[in-house]
Design a protein around this motif. Structure first.
Motif, PDB file in Angstrom:
ATOM      1  N   VAL A 145       0.831  -1.200   0.000  1.00  0.00           N
ATOM      2  CA  VAL A 145       0.000   0.000   0.000  1.00  0.00           C
ATOM      3  C   VAL A 145       0.869   1.254   0.000  1.00  0.00           C
ATOM      4  O   VAL A 145       2.030   1.211   0.390  1.00  0.00           O
ATOM      5  CB  VAL A 145      -0.953   0.051   1.230  1.00  0.00           C
ATOM      6  N   VAL A 146       0.287   2.354  -0.459  1.00  0.00           N
ATOM      7  CA  VAL A 146       0.948   3.656  -0.420  1.00  0.00           C
ATOM      8  C   VAL A 146       0.647   4.279   0.942  1.00  0.00           C
ATOM      9  O   VAL A 146      -0.519   4.357   1.334  1.00  0.00           O
ATOM     10  CB  VAL A 146       0.387   4.570  -1.540  1.00  0.00           C
ATOM     11  N   PRO A 147       1.674   4.714   1.689  1.00  0.00           N
ATOM     12  CA  PRO A 147       1.372   5.360   2.976  1.00  0.00           C
ATOM     13  C   PRO A 147       0.532   6.619   2.759  1.00  0.00           C
ATOM     14  O   PRO A 147       0.842   7.436   1.889  1.00  0.00           O
ATOM     15  CB  PRO A 147       2.752   5.716   3.537  1.00  0.00           C
ATOM     16  N   LEU A 148      -0.528   6.745   3.560  1.00  0.00           N
ATOM     17  CA  LEU A 148      -1.423   7.892   3.442  1.00  0.00           C
ATOM     18  C   LEU A 148      -0.647   9.201   3.542  1.00  0.00           C
ATOM     19  O   LEU A 148      -0.946  10.175   2.847  1.00  0.00           O
ATOM     20  CB  LEU A 148      -2.486   7.804   4.546  1.00  0.00           C
ATOM     21  N   ALA A 149       0.364   9.222   4.388  1.00  0.00           N
ATOM     22  CA  ALA A 149       1.140  10.445   4.622  1.00  0.00           C
ATOM     23  C   ALA A 149       1.876  10.904   3.366  1.00  0.00           C
ATOM     24  O   ALA A 149       2.258  12.067   3.258  1.00  0.00           O
ATOM     25  CB  ALA A 149       2.129  10.219   5.767  1.00  0.00           C
ATOM     26  N   GLU A 150       2.077   9.999   2.403  1.00  0.00           N
ATOM     27  CA  GLU A 150       2.796  10.372   1.180  1.00  0.00           C
ATOM     28  C   GLU A 150       1.843  10.778   0.058  1.00  0.00           C
ATOM     29  O   GLU A 150       2.274  11.078  -1.052  1.00  0.00           O
ATOM     30  CB  GLU A 150       3.654   9.187   0.697  1.00  0.00           C
TER      31      GLU A 150
END
Ligand code: MN
Length: 382
Positions: free
Chosen positions: A77-82
């Protein structure tokens, strides 16, 4: 799916916006393969949920099954923070109801202190008004304090300036996936064939502008300046286990408003202002349910389209601390509430950040965040 949130549109630095599914603080990139085998790949490689919403219920459920398998298989998954988030769908028409008995009663008392708080139609139909779709913004978008006409207490004539009674409204909205034909009402039983999912909604409201303008045609500039929605649309299919009995309705509604089965939604909600939680309530207390709202909105033959947004109206409980707006929490500004930093509020101040959150068991609704910016007078620089 533990900590599932829903579908949205995101981008990371240097990449184009596309559809993702948020689980916890990660985003599954739905355009990246894994879903393309079922022919769904193309609808996710675009900067909007619109094409996916229009596919209908069997495609929505197929996508969820595949996502569930990918998530439990430990997909990357793509980190939400990024990620940066975008408005998840093109908002078609926007309607706001007034479905909470407690809220309608509280506001009736404040706006018309000498009369019955509920108007005679309230228990017979879900009262609503058409809002402004073009100013629906995604969570994280700042909101400029609106200017307008207000009439100060006791004054004969109105004055012009920034609202001094800027408020929030805690609401739950539903999003239309499959449209309907003009001239053909959508019965309560067809709700699930048309509606994809839900979003939290902050219906920002300038109470002083609203109080002066609202009669006889209802809310206008006191609300049309901005409406914030979450970046993630939570599919109804993830909320099955949270569908509960709604409050009893008395009198029994007309036949077109009757619903088979339960349609209350057990979603715990909270409102935070400047890092202090000021209200906790639950959407299950809403008097008018979502299938009733849609049936009423289309009973005259008005059609719906992909991306139409229908919001519940402010969700308030009957106890202190469960009201979904400041005008109720502070009793029309007469009883300020305390915040964690030692300050008090009657209405919102410049710089205040409002956050709405929702949880339904294992499922989290996307939060709605917005910060108030100072007013800009017409003609002022910038
Ligand atoms: Mn509202």
């Amino acid at each position: 799916m533990r900590d599932a949130v829903g579908f949205g549109v995101f981008a990371t630095e240097g990449t184009a916006p596309r559809v993702g599914f948020r689980v916890g603080d990660g985003i599954l990139d739905l355009s990246a393969g894994g879903l393309s085998a079922g022919g769904l790949g193309d609808v996710f490689a675009v900067p909007s949920l619109d094409p996916f919403l229009a596919l209908g219920r069997s495609a929505w459920e197929e996508a969820l099954e595949r996502i569930d398998a990918l998530v439990s298989g430990g997909a990357e998954v793509v980190p939400l923070a990024e990620a940066t988030v975008h408005l998840p769908f093109t908002v078609g028409d926007y309607v706001d109801f007034y479905s909470s008995l407690e809220h309608a009663t509280n506001l009736g008392r404040l706006f018309r202190p000498d009369a019955e708080p509920l108007l005679p139609n309230w228990r017979h139909l879900p009262v609503g008004y058409h809002g402004r779709a073009g100013t629906v913004v995604v969570s994280g978008t700042p909101v400029v304090r609106p200017c307008g006409q207000t009439r100060p207490p006791g004054a004969e004539a109105p004055v012009f300036g920034p609202t001094r009674r800027l408020d929030l409204e805690l609401e739950l909205g539903f999003v239309v996936g499959v449209g309907s034909e003009r001239g053909v009402p959508v019965p309560t039983a067809a709700f699930r064939e048309h509606v994809f999912g839900v979003v939290l909604v902050n219906d920002w409201s300038a109470r002083d502008i609203q109080a002066w303008e609202y009669q006889p045609l209802g809310p206008f500039l006191g609300k049309s300046f901005a409406t914030s929605i979450s970046a993630w649309v939570t599919p109804l299919a993830l909320l099955e286990s949270r569908i509960v009995p709604a409050p009893p309705q008395d009198p029994e509604p007309l036949p077109y408003l009757r619903v088979e089965g339960d349609w209350g939604l057990d979603v715990e909600l909270e409102v935070e202002i400047a890092r202090t939680v000021v209200s906790r309530t639950n959407a299950r207390g809403l008097y008018w349910t979502m299938p009733q709202q849609l049936a009423h909105a289309t009973v005259n033959g008005a059609s719906i389209r992909t991306g139409d947004l229908f919001a519940s109206g402010t969700i308030s409980g009957s106890e202190r601390g469960s009201e979904g707006s400041l005008i109720e929490l502070t009793r029309n500004g007469e009883h300020p509430i305390g915040l964690g930093d030692g300050t008090t509020r009657t209405f919102l101040e410049d710089g205040d950040e409002v956050v709405l959150r929702g949880r339904a068991g294992d499922v989290r609704l996307g939060e709605v965040r917005g910060t108030v910016l100072p007013a800009r007078f017409p003609g002022s620089a910038e």
